[in-house]
Motif scaffolding. Sequence first.
Motif, mmCIF file in Angstrom:
data_model
loop_
_atom_site.group_PDB
_atom_site.id
_atom_site.type_symbol
_atom_site.label_atom_id
_atom_site.label_comp_id
_atom_site.label_asym_id
_atom_site.label_seq_id
_atom_site.Cartn_x
_atom_site.Cartn_y
_atom_site.Cartn_z
ATOM 1 N N PHE A 118 0.832 -1.201 0.000
ATOM 2 C CA PHE A 118 0.000 0.000 0.000
ATOM 3 C C PHE A 118 0.868 1.254 0.000
ATOM 4 O O PHE A 118 0.594 2.225 -0.709
ATOM 5 C CB PHE A 118 -0.930 0.015 1.222
ATOM 6 C CG PHE A 118 -1.962 -1.077 1.212
ATOM 7 C CD1 PHE A 118 -2.406 -1.622 0.010
ATOM 8 C CD2 PHE A 118 -2.496 -1.550 2.394
ATOM 9 C CE1 PHE A 118 -3.361 -2.628 -0.006
ATOM 10 C CE2 PHE A 118 -3.452 -2.565 2.389
ATOM 11 C CZ PHE A 118 -3.879 -3.100 1.183
ATOM 12 N N ARG A 119 1.922 1.262 0.817
ATOM 13 C CA ARG A 119 2.803 2.435 0.883
ATOM 14 C C ARG A 119 3.479 2.673 -0.450
ATOM 15 O O ARG A 119 3.564 3.820 -0.913
ATOM 16 C CB ARG A 119 3.830 2.224 1.990
ATOM 17 C CG ARG A 119 4.809 3.387 2.183
ATOM 18 C CD ARG A 119 5.996 3.282 1.254
ATOM 19 N NE ARG A 119 7.022 4.265 1.532
ATOM 20 C CZ ARG A 119 7.996 4.541 0.704
ATOM 21 N NH1 ARG A 119 8.070 3.952 -0.483
ATOM 22 N NH2 ARG A 119 8.932 5.434 1.026
ATOM 23 N N ALA A 122 1.060 4.101 -2.876
ATOM 24 C CA ALA A 122 0.655 5.452 -2.497
ATOM 25 C C ALA A 122 1.743 6.470 -2.812
ATOM 26 O O ALA A 122 1.459 7.554 -3.348
ATOM 27 C CB ALA A 122 0.313 5.497 -1.004
ATOM 28 N N ALA A 125 2.003 7.007 -6.548
ATOM 29 C CA ALA A 125 0.915 7.869 -7.003
ATOM 30 C C ALA A 125 1.168 9.320 -6.606
ATOM 31 O O ALA A 125 0.890 10.248 -7.387
ATOM 32 C CB ALA A 125 -0.414 7.389 -6.422
ATOM 33 N N LEU A 126 1.709 9.533 -5.402
ATOM 34 C CA LEU A 126 2.027 10.887 -4.955
ATOM 35 C C LEU A 126 3.057 11.533 -5.861
ATOM 36 O O LEU A 126 2.891 12.685 -6.288
ATOM 37 C CB LEU A 126 2.549 10.842 -3.513
ATOM 38 C CG LEU A 126 3.054 12.172 -2.939
ATOM 39 C CD1 LEU A 126 1.904 13.158 -2.789
ATOM 40 C CD2 LEU A 126 3.752 11.936 -1.593
ATOM 41 N N GLY A 200 6.928 6.651 4.107
ATOM 42 C CA GLY A 200 5.790 7.125 3.316
ATOM 43 C C GLY A 200 5.147 8.346 3.942
ATOM 44 O O GLY A 200 4.812 9.316 3.244
ATOM 45 N N PHE A 204 4.708 12.263 2.346
ATOM 46 C CA PHE A 204 3.447 13.000 2.291
ATOM 47 C C PHE A 204 3.537 14.308 3.082
ATOM 48 O O PHE A 204 2.993 15.333 2.659
ATOM 49 C CB PHE A 204 2.290 12.129 2.810
ATOM 50 C CG PHE A 204 1.701 11.231 1.764
ATOM 51 C CD1 PHE A 204 0.642 11.666 0.974
ATOM 52 C CD2 PHE A 204 2.222 9.963 1.543
ATOM 53 C CE1 PHE A 204 0.098 10.854 -0.001
ATOM 54 C CE2 PHE A 204 1.685 9.136 0.563
ATOM 55 C CZ PHE A 204 0.625 9.578 -0.219
#
Length: 212
Positions: A118-119, A122, A125-126, A200, A204
Motif C-alpha cells: 500500500f505504501r 501510495a 501515485a504521490l 511514506g 506526504f
Amino acid sequence: MTPNPHANPLPNILTGLRLVAGVVMFVMMAGAAPGALDTWLSPETQARFGIWAFWIFVVAASTDWLDGWLARRWNAATRWGAILDPIADKVLITGAILGVLASGSLPGIALPCGLILFREFAVSALRETVAGSVKLPVTLMAKWKTTVQMIALAALQLTLLWGAFGLLEADGSPLAWQGPFESFAVFLIWFAAVITVWTGIQYFREARRQMG
C-alpha cells in the motif's frame, strides 16, 4: 548528480536486468506455490522453481547496490537510470511479496506485506501527481528501507525452502534453528513494514509542506 548523456551503459543494463529478474522470479514463485500448477508440474519441478526464484532474487537484489555504486564511480548517472531504478526495485519487491503470500504457509506476514505494498503504491501515485511542482528526493531512510525489505523477503523465501534445499532432519522434521530463524524472518518483515510506512508518511508531509 548531473546526468551524463555519454555514460557507461552497464549500470542501466544491470537495472534493466533487475526489472526483468523481478518478473521471472515472481512467475517461478507463483509456479512453486501450492495448488498453482500442480496439474502440470511435479513437486520436484516446483521445488526447483522455488530454489531458482530464491537465487534470482538474491542476485537481483545485490544489483540494487552495485548499479548505484558503478554509476557514482564512473559518473554514469542518466535520466533513464534514475527513472528505471525505483521501478525495478518496486517490481522486485512486489513480485517477492506476492510470491511469498502465494505460498500461504507463513502466518503473521499478510499485514506487514500489505502495508508495504500500500505504501509503495501510495508514494508512487504521490510522485506522479505532484511531478513538476514538488520535489521529493529519495531519503537515506528510504534507501535503507529497501535494503531491509530485500533482506526480510530473502529470509522469508528461505523459510519456505527448507525441504527443497534439504535442510531437514533425517526424519523430515525441522532443524533446531529453523523455528527461531522463521520468527526472525517474520520480525524482519514487520520491521521493514514499520520503516516503509514511516518513510511514506515523511514523503506526504514533505509534499504537503511544499504545497503550502
